[in-house]
Design an enzyme around this catalytic site. Sequence first.
Site, PDB file in Angstrom:
ATOM      1  N   ALA A   1       0.811  -1.217   0.000  1.00  0.00           N
ATOM      2  CA  ALA A   1       0.000   0.000   0.000  1.00  0.00           C
ATOM      3  C   ALA A   1       0.843   1.264   0.000  1.00  0.00           C
ATOM      4  CB  ALA A   1      -0.940  -0.008   1.211  1.00  0.00           C
ATOM      5  N   ASP A   2       1.972   1.243   0.678  1.00  0.00           N
ATOM      6  CA  ASP A   2       2.822   2.424   0.767  1.00  0.00           C
ATOM      7  C   ASP A   2       3.196   2.961  -0.606  1.00  0.00           C
ATOM      8  OD1 ASP A   2       3.015   0.426   2.800  1.00  0.00           O
ATOM      9  OD2 ASP A   2       4.676   1.477   3.753  1.00  0.00           O
ATOM     10  N   ALA A   3       3.355   2.049  -1.570  1.00  0.00           N
ATOM     11  CA  ALA A   3       3.790   2.449  -2.910  1.00  0.00           C
ATOM     12  C   ALA A   3       2.823   3.414  -3.567  1.00  0.00           C
ATOM     13  CB  ALA A   3       3.959   1.211  -3.794  1.00  0.00           C
TER      14      ALA A   3
END
Length: 386
Positions: free
Chosen positions: A161-163
């Site tokens: 998700a961070d991407a």
Amino acid sequence: MKHLLFAAFAALLTLSAHARRMTTEQVAGIITTVNDYWQRHNTPQVRSFWDNAAYHTGNMEAFKLLGNEAWLDYSRAWADHNLWQGAREKDPSKWKYRNYGEGQDYVLFGDWQICFQTYIDLYWIENAKAASARNEQMVQRAKEVMGHIAHGQASDYWWWADALYMVMPVMTKMYKLTNDEAYLDKLYDNVRYADSIMLDSETGLYFRDGKYVYPKHKSVNGKKDFWARGDGWVLAGLAKVLQDMPRGYRHYDFFLNKYVRLANAVMRCQQKQGYWTRSMLDPAHAPGPETSGTAFFTYGLLWGLNNGVLTPRKPYVKAVERAWKYLTQTAMQTDGRVGYVQPIGEKAIPGQVVDQNSQANFGVGAFLLAACEYYRYIQSNSKPIN
């Protein structure tokens, strides 16, 4: 500068009694206190990996708002130190991305690409003064790496998700830099791939990555375990994408609808004290406040209010009012430190201590983003948030 520091002191004295009547000058003072504290205590000569780069996205937003040249110099010094690059492997045949990696060969891994957000911003600022060969050097590596992605066959780059914060805004910035719609198309393709792994169709929230998808993984009380900072990355990333994506782009509504649905899902998880717990649907999993997720959510929601995207306004206004109160009365300390930031990780950890002394570069970046957007809210509305 002196009047901003005075405003910060005045703001701290009056927050508890007058939070709803805060002025833009007071918010500017808060931004200055927080950012100056961080820069006094941390050198810009650090690597261009995601955590440092996330701070600079907030620092650049603060510069754009208040024009403090010392803040601009700080980000420029960081970029110079890193030679305007992320990971530095030169041979494209050796570039990696399919798993986590901090090595210089992980050029295609999103955590090494968020730096390009700041480099591109610095490029435009310098171009407004005078075009030069040095300015082109600021974005040369970004064009090389992101062009490789935009014009390649693969669309499976974003598996965590961070991407979606690290790289989604890079793609729209690259579009504005090159006017090449391939960046928007590749953004869309990669998000669709990320959705196939992490998006929960029932709630509209994102699991951090495939390891945490329910029911394979559950919170301590058997619930779906959505990590606040992970979803914070996504909401903030979508807000940034919508700022730069042309409304005439054929997939614009896909991103807009995704943003609105996620904003609604996020708002429903907020605690009455204004923060979001680390496990969003199970507060008992890792109880207590957490700042990075809360600040990213606050930024994302405020952006939607400021741009007329979130309606009806009343429930969102209530959410950001409570969140701002938490950020300024609990997370922010009197000397400008931003506390209650969960350390680097990928999940909510039962028993992990997060308190007023828990600081991190990315937490400050998130706080600055939220504070800048709050400033704009006050600036564009004749009456305070209530």
